[in-house]
Design a protein around this motif. Structure first.
Motif, PDB file in Angstrom:
ATOM      1  N   ASP A 163      -9.593  89.452  28.560  1.00 40.79           N
ATOM      2  CA  ASP A 163      -8.414  89.462  27.696  1.00 40.79           C
ATOM      3  C   ASP A 163      -7.946  90.879  27.395  1.00 40.79           C
ATOM      4  O   ASP A 163      -6.833  91.073  26.916  1.00 40.79           O
ATOM      5  N   SER A 164      -8.795  91.862  27.652  1.00 37.37           N
ATOM      6  CA  SER A 164      -8.362  93.242  27.430  1.00 37.37           C
ATOM      7  C   SER A 164      -7.244  93.594  28.411  1.00 37.37           C
ATOM      8  O   SER A 164      -7.399  93.473  29.618  1.00 37.37           O
ATOM      9  N   THR A 165      -6.132  94.059  27.866  1.00 34.00           N
ATOM     10  CA  THR A 165      -5.012  94.469  28.724  1.00 34.00           C
ATOM     11  C   THR A 165      -4.972  95.981  28.860  1.00 34.00           C
ATOM     12  O   THR A 165      -4.032  96.530  29.438  1.00 34.00           O
ATOM     13  N   TYR A 223     -11.352  95.584  31.424  1.00 38.71           N
ATOM     14  CA  TYR A 223     -10.161  95.271  32.230  1.00 38.71           C
ATOM     15  C   TYR A 223     -10.584  94.537  33.500  1.00 38.71           C
ATOM     16  O   TYR A 223     -11.560  94.901  34.154  1.00 38.71           O
ATOM     17  N   GLN A 224      -9.803  93.518  33.871  1.00 38.04           N
ATOM     18  CA  GLN A 224     -10.297  92.579  34.881  1.00 38.04           C
ATOM     19  C   GLN A 224     -10.254  93.077  36.318  1.00 38.04           C
ATOM     20  O   GLN A 224     -10.868  92.461  37.195  1.00 38.04           O
ATOM     21  N   TRP A 275     -14.230 101.376  25.407  1.00 40.21           N
ATOM     22  CA  TRP A 275     -14.450  99.960  25.114  1.00 40.21           C
ATOM     23  C   TRP A 275     -13.241  99.353  24.444  1.00 40.21           C
ATOM     24  O   TRP A 275     -12.531 100.019  23.699  1.00 40.21           O
ATOM     25  N   ASN A 276     -13.043  98.089  24.657  1.00 44.01           N
ATOM     26  CA  ASN A 276     -11.991  97.345  23.984  1.00 44.01           C
ATOM     27  C   ASN A 276     -12.664  96.252  23.146  1.00 44.01           C
ATOM     28  O   ASN A 276     -13.488  96.542  22.286  1.00 44.01           O
ATOM     29  N   LEU A 277     -12.406  94.968  23.441  1.00 40.29           N
ATOM     30  CA  LEU A 277     -12.881  93.886  22.572  1.00 40.29           C
ATOM     31  C   LEU A 277     -14.377  93.605  22.653  1.00 40.29           C
ATOM     32  O   LEU A 277     -14.948  93.002  21.747  1.00 40.29           O
TER      33      LEU A 277
END
Ligand SMILES: [Zn+2]
Length: 212
Positions: free
Chosen positions: A176-178, A185-186, A200-202
């Motif tokens: 879900d990290s954009t 990030y995917q 780091w994000n979520l």
């Protein structure tokens, strides 16, 4: 039953094995049963590309492995995780020559994949071919060989961070990290995977809650 495939990162696009005892490069500061035990190692891999020139040497594979391990150590710093090259660790990640997406019939190369069961451990792999090709493809025009070798190590290390995060948090929607500058990030088909800094994000608060 085979654990579910929780990740297949990215869609696009010399041997460093240690003999003898296990090699640890990050030992968690405490030694209780809640320390996550993560094993990371390179299989026998090789790589060549026209832009790089001569094939990657075994000394350069060692450099790539060192850079990748330091990316892992930096990303997980502050969490109770032990990083080693142990093949019998609870969470395991191999660097393999290449990876194909097992969920699709098409012959699609991917950067990484992991399988995990919450609380029991996990295993996965990242692709040397995918990440080395990415590091070369996204290299600045004036990049020399040494900086591309370092970038291969960063790309592999950051993909390893992403895959271990899937293993530690099998049900968390980390894609879900954009933020393209985040570990979560995917896709590994981005320059930020190889050059510049990641953050780091979520997943960070989730990792703190899960592992501490
Ligand atoms: Zn993923």
């Amino acid at each position: 039953m085979r654990p579910p495939l929780v990740s297949a990162q990215g869609i696009a696009v010399a041997c460093a094995l240690l003999a003898g005892g296990a090699s640890y490069w990050v030992l968690a500061e405490r030694s209780d049963t809640h320390v996550a035990d993560a094993g990371f190692w390179f299989e026998d891999v090789k790589f060549a590309s026209p832009r790089l020139g001569a094939p990657v040497t075994s000394a350069e594979i060692e450099t790539i492995a060192r850079v990748a391990r330091s990316e892992l150590a930096k990303a997980f710093q502050g969490l109770p995780i032990t990083l080693s090259d142990r093949r019998d660790a609870t969470y395991r990640l191999r660097v393999v020559q290449r990876l194909r997406d097992q969920r699709l019939r098409r012959d699609l190369e991917i950067a990484g994949e992991s399988r995990a069961v919450s609380g029991f451990g996990g295993q996965g792999a990242v692709s040397f071919d995918f990440l080395a090709s990415g590091a070369v493809a996204y290299a600045p025009v004036n990049a020399d060989r040494a900086s591309m070798i370092e970038a291969i190590g960063r790309g592999i290390g950051r993909s390893a961070v992403h895959e271990f995060t899937h293993q530690f948090l099998p049900t968390a929607p980390i894609h879900d990290s954009t933020d393209a500058q985040s570990y979560e990030y995917q896709s590994a088909a981005r320059s930020e995977q190889y050059y510049g800094e990641l953050r780091w994000n979520l997943a960070w608060p989730l990792l703190q809650r899960r592992l501490n």
